[in-house]
Scaffold this motif. Structure first.
Motif, PDB file in Angstrom:
ATOM      1  N   SER A 112       0.920  -1.206   0.120  1.00 38.34           N
ATOM      2  CA  SER A 112       0.029  -0.134  -0.068  1.00 38.34           C
ATOM      3  C   SER A 112       1.047   1.208  -0.048  1.00 38.34           C
ATOM      4  CB  SER A 112      -0.755   0.091   0.990  1.00 38.34           C
ATOM      5  OG  SER A 112      -0.108   0.156   2.403  1.00 38.34           O
ATOM      6  N   PRO A 113       0.405   2.367  -0.683  1.00 36.57           N
ATOM      7  CA  PRO A 113       1.273   3.722  -0.618  1.00 36.57           C
ATOM      8  C   PRO A 113       1.435   4.220   0.837  1.00 36.57           C
ATOM      9  CG  PRO A 113      -1.013   4.128  -1.318  1.00 36.57           C
ATOM     10  CD  PRO A 113      -0.673   2.540  -1.398  1.00 36.57           C
ATOM     11  N   LYS A 114       2.685   4.970   0.763  1.00 39.33           N
ATOM     12  CA  LYS A 114       2.970   5.428   1.970  1.00 39.33           C
ATOM     13  C   LYS A 114       3.466   6.970   1.829  1.00 39.33           C
ATOM     14  CE  LYS A 114       4.802   1.205   4.372  1.00 39.33           C
ATOM     15  NZ  LYS A 114       4.300   0.407   3.197  1.00 39.33           N
ATOM     16  N   LEU A 115       3.009   7.697   2.817  1.00 38.36           N
ATOM     17  CA  LEU A 115       3.631   9.318   2.858  1.00 38.36           C
ATOM     18  C   LEU A 115       4.860   9.164   3.330  1.00 38.36           C
ATOM     19  CD1 LEU A 115       2.872  11.975   1.652  1.00 38.36           C
ATOM     20  CD2 LEU A 115       1.794  12.414   4.152  1.00 38.36           C
ATOM     21  N   ILE A 116       5.817   9.704   2.890  1.00 39.32           N
ATOM     22  CA  ILE A 116       7.188   9.630   3.419  1.00 39.32           C
ATOM     23  C   ILE A 116       7.441  11.178   3.840  1.00 39.32           C
ATOM     24  CG2 ILE A 116       9.738   9.210   2.879  1.00 39.32           C
ATOM     25  CD1 ILE A 116       8.654   7.006   0.907  1.00 39.32           C
ATOM     26  N   PRO A 155       1.420   4.704   6.023  1.00 40.37           N
ATOM     27  CA  PRO A 155       0.723   4.313   4.958  1.00 40.37           C
ATOM     28  C   PRO A 155      -0.591   5.391   4.866  1.00 40.37           C
ATOM     29  CG  PRO A 155       1.012   2.358   6.349  1.00 40.37           C
ATOM     30  CD  PRO A 155       1.568   3.616   7.084  1.00 40.37           C
ATOM     31  N   TYR A 156      -0.941   5.465   3.611  1.00 41.23           N
ATOM     32  CA  TYR A 156      -2.030   6.534   3.254  1.00 41.23           C
ATOM     33  C   TYR A 156      -3.423   6.236   4.322  1.00 41.23           C
ATOM     34  CZ  TYR A 156       0.263   8.314  -0.819  1.00 41.23           C
ATOM     35  OH  TYR A 156       1.177   8.729  -2.118  1.00 41.23           O
ATOM     36  N   GLN A 157      -3.830   4.982   4.427  1.00 39.04           N
ATOM     37  CA  GLN A 157      -5.022   4.636   5.271  1.00 39.04           C
ATOM     38  C   GLN A 157      -4.719   4.888   6.592  1.00 39.04           C
ATOM     39  OE1 GLN A 157      -3.029   2.156   3.720  1.00 39.04           O
ATOM     40  NE2 GLN A 157      -2.949   0.382   4.958  1.00 39.04           N
ATOM     41  N   ASP A 158      -3.655   5.139   6.952  1.00 37.04           N
ATOM     42  CA  ASP A 158      -3.497   5.591   8.499  1.00 37.04           C
ATOM     43  C   ASP A 158      -3.563   7.075   8.775  1.00 37.04           C
ATOM     44  OD1 ASP A 158      -3.226   2.911   8.943  1.00 37.04           O
ATOM     45  OD2 ASP A 158      -1.196   2.654   9.084  1.00 37.04           O
ATOM     46  N   ILE A 159      -3.627   7.817   7.602  1.00 42.53           N
ATOM     47  CA  ILE A 159      -3.529   9.387   7.814  1.00 42.53           C
ATOM     48  C   ILE A 159      -5.090   9.772   8.100  1.00 42.53           C
ATOM     49  CG2 ILE A 159      -3.508  11.543   6.612  1.00 42.53           C
ATOM     50  CD1 ILE A 159      -1.002  10.004   5.077  1.00 42.53           C
ATOM     51  N   ASP A 184      -5.699   9.252  -4.574  1.00 43.80           N
ATOM     52  CA  ASP A 184      -6.351   8.074  -3.497  1.00 43.80           C
ATOM     53  C   ASP A 184      -7.819   8.627  -3.277  1.00 43.80           C
ATOM     54  OD1 ASP A 184      -6.949   6.984  -0.768  1.00 43.80           O
ATOM     55  OD2 ASP A 184      -4.817   6.064  -1.078  1.00 43.80           O
ATOM     56  N   HIS A 185      -8.622   7.559  -3.292  1.00 50.09           N
ATOM     57  CA  HIS A 185     -10.068   8.242  -3.294  1.00 50.09           C
ATOM     58  C   HIS A 185     -10.492   8.239  -1.944  1.00 50.09           C
ATOM     59  CE1 HIS A 185     -10.319   4.051  -2.418  1.00 50.09           C
ATOM     60  NE2 HIS A 185     -11.535   3.949  -1.926  1.00 50.09           N
ATOM     61  N   HIS A 186      -9.564   8.051  -0.847  1.00 50.43           N
ATOM     62  CA  HIS A 186     -10.089   8.267   0.586  1.00 50.43           C
ATOM     63  C   HIS A 186     -10.149   9.692   0.844  1.00 50.43           C
ATOM     64  CE1 HIS A 186      -8.554   3.887   0.300  1.00 50.43           C
ATOM     65  NE2 HIS A 186      -9.379   3.838   1.301  1.00 50.43           N
TER      66      HIS A 186
END
Length: 253
Positions: free
Chosen positions: A134-138, A149-153, A189-191
Motif C-alpha cells: 500500500s502507498p505510504k507518505l514519506i 500508509p495512506y490509510q492511516d492518515i 487516492d479516493h479516500h
C-alpha cells in the motif's frame, strides 16, 4: 530483486531464550531468502526508551521480566502505536485474556516450537506483504523520517509555516512540506477529501458534518468551506454508500 526485509524486536530478559528465538528467525529468513533485522532488548524499558511507531513490523514480547512487565510495556506501546504486531512469549496461559485485550497477534508458550514459529512467520509475511504494497507518505518531522500508509492518515492541515499530519494512532507530526506537495501525492487516492484550502481529510475517519464543521475520529473537528458544504457532505455520503456496497459484494463472494 531486492530481498524482502523486516525490522523485528525481541524483548526478553533471558539471554538463552533470546538467542534461541533469534536463531529460529534467522533460519526462517535464510530458508525463505528474506532479510530480517533483529533488535534485541533485555528489558521493556530499553525498548521504550526511543520507541516510535512504524519502526518494528513485529515485536516478540516476553511477559515475565524484571522491572516493567511485557503487559505494561504493551499498554505503553498501544497508547502510541496500534498497528505493530505483538506476539507474546510466556510459560503460562494465565495472561492470555489480557494479551488479546491489547490486540496481540499471537500468544506462544515457551519453549517456542520451531514449526509453530515458522507457521506464525508465514502468516505475518502474508499480512505484511499486503500492507507493504500500500502507498505510504514519506516525510521528515523532528529530524526523523516517517513512512505512514495512506490509510492511516486521518488529516493534513496547514498550521502557519508547517503542516500537521495526524494518524489513526493519535500521533501528530509537524513537517515543512507544502500542502500542495502532499495534496499532489494523495490526490490519486479516493479516500481523501479537501474540506478547505489547506485542510485534507481521510473520509474513512469522518464521523459527521454539523454546522460548517467536519467531525472526525479522535475528537477532531475541522472547518469546511461553507459555500461548498453541501457538495462536500454529499461526496462523503456517496463514498460511504459505495464502501457499504463493496463490503456487501465481498461477503457474497
Amino acid at each position: 530483486m531486492d530481498k524482502f526485509g523486516l525490522n523485528i524486536a525481541i524483548v526478553d530478559d533471558m539471554q538463552t531464550e533470546m538467542d534461541s528465538l533469534s536463531a529460529v528467525l534467522q533460519d526462517y529468513a535464510a530458508i525463505n531468502q528474506l532479510e530480517f533485522t533483529l533488535h534485541c532488548f533485555r528489558c521493556s524499558e530499553e525498548l521504550l526508551a526511543d520507541y516510535h511507531p512504524f519502526v518494528y513490523a513485529v515485536i516478540f514480547m516476553d511477559i515475565y521480566m524484571e522491572g516493567m512487565t511485557g503487559m505494561d510495556a504493551t499498554e505503553s506501546i498501544r497508547a502510541m502505536d496500534s498497528d505493530t504486531l505483538i506476539v507474546f512469549l510466556t510459560a503460562s496461559e494465565e495472561h492470555m485474556p489480557d494479551a488479546f485485550r491489547f490486540h496481540a497477534y499471537d500468544y506462544i508458550q515457551k519453549p517456542a516450537d520451531r514449526g509453530r514459529l515458522f507457521a506464525l512467520m508465514d502468516d505475518i509475511l502474508k499480512r505484511h506483504t499486503i500492507l507493504s504494497n500500500s502507498p505510504k507518505l514519506i516525510f521528515s518531522s523532528n529530524r526523523k523520517e516517517y513512512r505512514i500508509p495512506y490509510q492511516d492518515i486521518v488529516c493534513v492541515c496547514t498550521k502557519g509555516n508547517y503542516l500537521e499530519i495526524r494518524d489513526q494512532s493519535g500521533n501528530t507530526y509537524k513537517t515543512r512540506m507544502t500542502f500542495s506537495s502532499i495534496k499532489d501525492k494523495l490526490k490519486g487516492d479516493h479516500h481523501f477529501l479537501q474540506l478547505l484550502r489547506g485542510v485534507l481529510v481521510n473520509m474513512d475517519y469522518i464521523v459527521d458534518f454539523e454546522e460548517g464543521t467536519c467531525h472526525l475520529a479522535e475528537n477532531i473537528s475541522l472547518p469546511i468551506n461553507v459555500r461548498n458544504a453541501r457538495k462536500i457532505e454529499q461526496i462523503w455520503q456517496n463514498y460511504v454508500f459505495s464502501k457499504i456496497r463493496r463490503e456487501q459484494r465481498r461477503k457474497l463472494t
